[in-house]
Design an enzyme around this catalytic site. Structure first.
Site, PDB file in Angstrom:
ATOM      1  N   ASP A 184      34.952  44.589  32.549  1.00  0.00           N
ATOM      2  CA  ASP A 184      34.396  43.319  32.839  1.00  0.00           C
ATOM      3  C   ASP A 184      35.351  42.169  31.955  1.00  0.00           C
ATOM      4  OD1 ASP A 184      34.318  41.211  34.810  1.00  0.00           O
ATOM      5  OD2 ASP A 184      32.290  41.987  35.422  1.00  0.00           O
TER       6      ASP A 184
ATOM      7  N   HIS B 109      35.090  38.425  33.564  1.00  0.00           N
ATOM      8  CA  HIS B 109      34.238  37.997  33.350  1.00  0.00           C
ATOM      9  C   HIS B 109      34.789  36.409  33.980  1.00  0.00           C
ATOM     10  CE1 HIS B 109      30.302  40.867  32.494  1.00  0.00           C
ATOM     11  NE2 HIS B 109      30.608  40.567  33.620  1.00  0.00           N
TER      12      HIS B 109
ATOM     13  N   GLU C 192      38.214  43.958  35.730  1.00  0.00           N
ATOM     14  CA  GLU C 192      37.473  43.077  37.151  1.00  0.00           C
ATOM     15  C   GLU C 192      38.058  41.724  36.315  1.00  0.00           C
ATOM     16  OE1 GLU C 192      33.990  44.653  37.522  1.00  0.00           O
ATOM     17  OE2 GLU C 192      32.090  42.698  38.047  1.00  0.00           O
TER      18      GLU C 192
ATOM     19  N   GLU D 288      33.482  39.637  43.852  1.00  0.00           N
ATOM     20  CA  GLU D 288      32.447  38.657  43.669  1.00  0.00           C
ATOM     21  C   GLU D 288      32.314  37.411  43.755  1.00  0.00           C
ATOM     22  OE1 GLU D 288      30.662  38.470  39.977  1.00  0.00           O
ATOM     23  OE2 GLU D 288      32.283  40.067  39.811  1.00  0.00           O
TER      24      GLU D 288
ATOM     25  N   HIS E 230      30.923  44.675  44.311  1.00  0.00           N
ATOM     26  CA  HIS E 230      29.474  44.082  43.488  1.00  0.00           C
ATOM     27  C   HIS E 230      28.455  43.753  43.860  1.00  0.00           C
ATOM     28  CE1 HIS E 230      28.603  40.223  41.521  1.00  0.00           C
ATOM     29  NE2 HIS E 230      28.602  41.209  40.145  1.00  0.00           N
TER      30      HIS E 230
END
Ligand SMILES: [Mg+2]
Length: 408
Positions: free
Chosen positions: A214, A216, A240, A266, A316
């Site tokens: 991820d 982020h 991700e 998400e 998510h």
């Protein structure tokens, strides 16, 4: 003023007894219906919506820590629960309370209609995070009510189960490595630190394990491209949040230059938020969050959109058991699914008692019972919510070493 969708003429034409008679079931049919409901006023008995007497009577927002649990009550003694997260809780509670005036005295089973009513109530808020997150919580509660009313799990109302269990992470067989904010143009040391963690996870889990990464939205595109080429041999399931949402061209550029499946979604809301990623072929896996994207109603639609592009969902989920259970119901009813995020929040789990069970193999069973299939202990909710030491804190901002504000 509220307008009835049915005219008086409709009322005559679609009179229930008339309908049964036209089907040749005047006697047998009424008896059949009465087999699971009794009395003219029973909301379950009404096959046509205008006969239903169930109405929304109240909405109570319960602020607990960084989120709000909404309880929607009806005149039928049936109530539903939903979870609002990702909004300053005092704001979410106020907004949900104001939204109640739009659905007060409405039939709670007209979920699509009520969703549209809330979404289109203020053109300048339409699609915004505060609005959509609050709608999501109310939407979950409406599905909970509908399932309880019709005595069925929500996933049955969504088309029935497409799977017998739901694969989740983290588990003994599936882990996700995450990155915090990285400055522009990472040094080899920065990249190596991330690479080594991914490699270590792959070594630990072996070829049958699942490793995810991820970013982020916190690793700048240039650094991410360098990183991706280094972790490609580790065969991760997906990379991700490759970038901050806002410009589809960024994702197209990353998709062209990265050889690892890309996942995101998400922070995108509703079908309108996710459609560009699909039509521009910018992603491989879609990650809607039931609580952020507009609830069960929107998540189901998003799954259908993704299906048309052969893109599976890896939902998510940082919601507590309530929002998570809502997401499980959608997941249980869709065809293309990969893996579901799922964490045990022990503190909030003190008052949330789901009916699904987590297995050591990294799966959860389907929720049981009627509606969402989760019990909320209101007394314990009040206890957890009353912690005098708790203060809401913003999650950011985060800063780079030079003092500038980082993406996250
Ligand atoms: Mg993430």
């Amino acid at each position: 003023m509220r307008c009835s969708p049915y005219s008086d003429a409709d009322a005559t034409r679609f009179d229930r007894r008339h309908l049964m008679g036209s089907l040749g079931l005047a006697t047998a049919g009424v008896g059949l219906l009465r087999g699971f409901a009794s009395g003219e006023d029973d909301p379950v008995e009404a096959p046509i919506d205008r006969h239903s007497t169930i109405r929304i009577r109240s909405l109570q927002p319960h602020i607990c820590r960084d989120r709000v649990y909404v309880k929607v009550e009806t005149n039928a003694g049936i109530f539903g629960w939903g979870e609002i997260k990702g909004v300053v809780p005092s704001v979410a509670a106020t907004l949900a309370t104001e939204m109640f005036s739009l659905i007060d005295n409405q039939n709670p089973t007209r979920i699509e209609h009520l969703w549209q009513t809330l979404y289109r109530a203020e053109r300048n808020q339409r699609g915004g995070a505060f609005m959509v997150h609050c709608i999501a919580g109310i939407d979950m509660a409406l599905w909970d009510i509908a399932g309880k009313l019709w005595k069925t799990p929500v996933y049955r109302l969504l088309g029935g189960p497409t799977r017998e269990r739901i694969r989740v992470y983290p588990s003994a067989k599936a882990v996700k490595i995450g990155s915090g904010p990285r400055p522009q143009s990472g040094d080899p040391f920065d990249i190596e630190e991330m690479v080594s963690r991914v490699r270590a996870a792959r070594q630990r889990l072996g070829p049958r394990g699942t490793v995810m990464f991820d970013a982020h939205s916190a690793v700048p595109p240039a650094t991410l491209i360098q990183l991706a080429s280094r972790i490609e041999p580790s065969n991760i399931l997906f990379l991700e949040e490759p970038a901050v949402p806002g410009n589809i061209e960024v994702f197209k550029r990353l998709k062209q230059q990265i050889g690892i499946p890309l996942a995101l979604g998400e922070r995108d809301r509703t079908i309108w938020g996710v459609i560009p990623y699909l039509t521009e072929n910018a992603i491989d896996i879609l990650q809607p969050d039931c609580g952020y994207t507009g609830g069960i109603t929107q998540m189901k639609k998003i799954a259908t959109l993704a299906e048309a592009f052969h893109v599976p969902l890896a939902p998510h989920c940082t919601q507590s058991y309530l929002g998570m259970t809502a997401s499980f119901h959608v997941t249980a009813s869709i065809p293309l699914f990969l893996i579901h995020e799922s964490y045990d929040n022990k503190l909030l789990g003190r008052f949330l008692h789901p009916t699904w069970k987590r297995s050591d193999e990294g799966y959860v069973s389907l929720p049981e019972g009627h509606g969402l299939g989760i019990e909320v202990d209101e007394a314990m909710l009040a206890t957890v919510a009353s912690d005098p030491a708790y203060r809401y804190r913003w999650r950011g901002p985060q800063f780079y070493p030079d003092g500038s504000v980082a993406d996250y």
